[in-house]
Design a protein around this motif. Structure first.
Motif, PDB file in Angstrom:
ATOM      1  N   GLU A 118       0.832  -1.210   0.000  1.00 49.56           N
ATOM      2  CA  GLU A 118       0.000   0.000   0.000  1.00 49.56           C
ATOM      3  C   GLU A 118       0.859   1.249   0.000  1.00 49.56           C
ATOM      4  N   VAL A 119       0.246   2.345  -0.452  1.00 50.74           N
ATOM      5  CA  VAL A 119       0.833   3.675  -0.343  1.00 50.74           C
ATOM      6  C   VAL A 119      -0.079   4.474   0.559  1.00 50.74           C
ATOM      7  N   LEU A 120       0.502   5.097   1.585  1.00 54.04           N
ATOM      8  CA  LEU A 120      -0.253   5.940   2.507  1.00 54.04           C
ATOM      9  C   LEU A 120       0.214   7.370   2.299  1.00 54.04           C
ATOM     10  N   LEU A 121      -0.687   8.187   1.788  1.00 55.70           N
ATOM     11  CA  LEU A 121      -0.359   9.549   1.371  1.00 55.70           C
ATOM     12  C   LEU A 121      -1.144  10.515   2.232  1.00 55.70           C
ATOM     13  N   LEU A 122      -0.470  11.540   2.775  1.00 60.14           N
ATOM     14  CA  LEU A 122      -1.204  12.515   3.571  1.00 60.14           C
ATOM     15  C   LEU A 122      -2.287  13.149   2.713  1.00 60.14           C
ATOM     16  N   ASN A 123      -3.509  13.131   3.214  1.00 62.01           N
ATOM     17  CA  ASN A 123      -4.646  13.644   2.457  1.00 62.01           C
ATOM     18  C   ASN A 123      -4.499  15.146   2.270  1.00 62.01           C
ATOM     19  N   SER A 124      -4.672  15.583   1.054  1.00 64.82           N
ATOM     20  CA  SER A 124      -4.532  16.996   0.735  1.00 64.82           C
ATOM     21  C   SER A 124      -5.357  17.302  -0.502  1.00 64.82           C
ATOM     22  N   LEU A 125      -5.774  18.530  -0.608  1.00 58.32           N
ATOM     23  CA  LEU A 125      -6.513  18.959  -1.798  1.00 58.32           C
ATOM     24  C   LEU A 125      -5.569  19.529  -2.851  1.00 58.32           C
ATOM     25  N   ASP A 126      -4.268  19.429  -2.591  1.00 60.40           N
ATOM     26  CA  ASP A 126      -3.279  19.928  -3.536  1.00 60.40           C
ATOM     27  C   ASP A 126      -3.405  19.168  -4.856  1.00 60.40           C
ATOM     28  N   ASN A 127      -3.308  19.885  -5.948  1.00 60.83           N
ATOM     29  CA  ASN A 127      -3.474  19.314  -7.278  1.00 60.83           C
ATOM     30  C   ASN A 127      -2.434  18.233  -7.566  1.00 60.83           C
ATOM     31  N   TYR A 128      -1.204  18.423  -7.105  1.00 59.17           N
ATOM     32  CA  TYR A 128      -0.150  17.444  -7.373  1.00 59.17           C
ATOM     33  C   TYR A 128      -0.393  16.141  -6.618  1.00 59.17           C
ATOM     34  N   VAL A 129      -0.963  16.228  -5.425  1.00 60.20           N
ATOM     35  CA  VAL A 129      -1.289  15.020  -4.651  1.00 60.20           C
ATOM     36  C   VAL A 129      -2.376  14.228  -5.369  1.00 60.20           C
ATOM     37  N   LEU A 130      -3.402  14.918  -5.830  1.00 59.30           N
ATOM     38  CA  LEU A 130      -4.487  14.243  -6.538  1.00 59.30           C
ATOM     39  C   LEU A 130      -3.996  13.628  -7.850  1.00 59.30           C
ATOM     40  N   ARG A 131      -3.108  14.347  -8.550  1.00 57.82           N
ATOM     41  CA  ARG A 131      -2.539  13.800  -9.790  1.00 57.82           C
ATOM     42  C   ARG A 131      -1.716  12.548  -9.504  1.00 57.82           C
TER      43      ARG A 131
END
Length: 200
Positions: A118-131
């Protein structure tokens, strides 16, 4: 003068009144010594709150989970100092840490923990995170289709010919384990972010 003080100052809580004289040496109901009239056992430590994480598994399924720091430390077998690298309140240089059971990634906007499944990514509304999440899901889905195709073609080649040369020619040289595919997408996302910064 003391009457004026009592009128101007707010009333003291009962625990603070007990601190005067020999009454201050009495333990609190929890059995611990109070510190300045406050039972520190009941206080919440800083950093123990729940944080929102985006979890992407090897099948490209994603979900948002709420996990506290200590649960995350146990889940990924990481020390607290490694999780501190992911805190968006602190600015650390870009870092990739390889640990026994996880890779901690802090690359510009992408801050995540990569494990074997799994990948655990800090939740953010940043465009790069969503991409990053979308790109990782697309690559995982594409690689699973490729793996199925490669397995089918290997079976066909085994039936046609028993030579090892044909078997190895049909296997995919681009196959990477899940952790490296996730890390590759994170590096590409960081490079894209830096390119846009240079362009601006």
């Amino acid at each position: 003068m003391s009457e004026l003080k009592e009128r101007l100052l707010p009333p003291r809580p009962a625990s603070a009144i007990n601190l005067r004289g020999d009454a201050g040496s009495r333990p609190s109901p929890s059995g611990r010594q109070p510190l300045l009239g406050v039972d520190v056992l009941g206080l919440k430590k800083r950093g123990q709150g729940l944080k929102s994480w985006i979890r992407v598994d090897t099948s490209a399924n994603s979900q948002v989970i709420e996990v506290d720091k200590f649960t995350m430390m146990r889940r990924c077998d990481l020390p607290a100092r490694d999780l501190r690298l992911l805190d968006p309140l602190f600015v650390y240089p870009s870092t990739i840490l390889g640990r026994e059971k996880a890779i901690v990634v802090n690359l510009e906007q992408i801050r995540c923990i990569i494990t074997a499944d799994e990948v655990l990514l800090l939740n953010s509304l940043d465009n790069y995170v969503l991409r990053y999440v979308v790109e990782l899901q697309q690559r995982l889905k594409a690689s699973s289709v490729t793996e199925v195709w490669n397995q089918d073609s290997l079976e066909l080649s085994r039936r046609r010919s028993r030579s090892l040369d044909n078997v190895f020619q049909n296997s995919s040289p681009d196959y990477l384990p899940f952790e490296f595919r996730a890390l590759e997408v994170a590096l590409e996302a960081a490079c894209t972010f830096l390119d846009s910064q240079v362009s601006d």
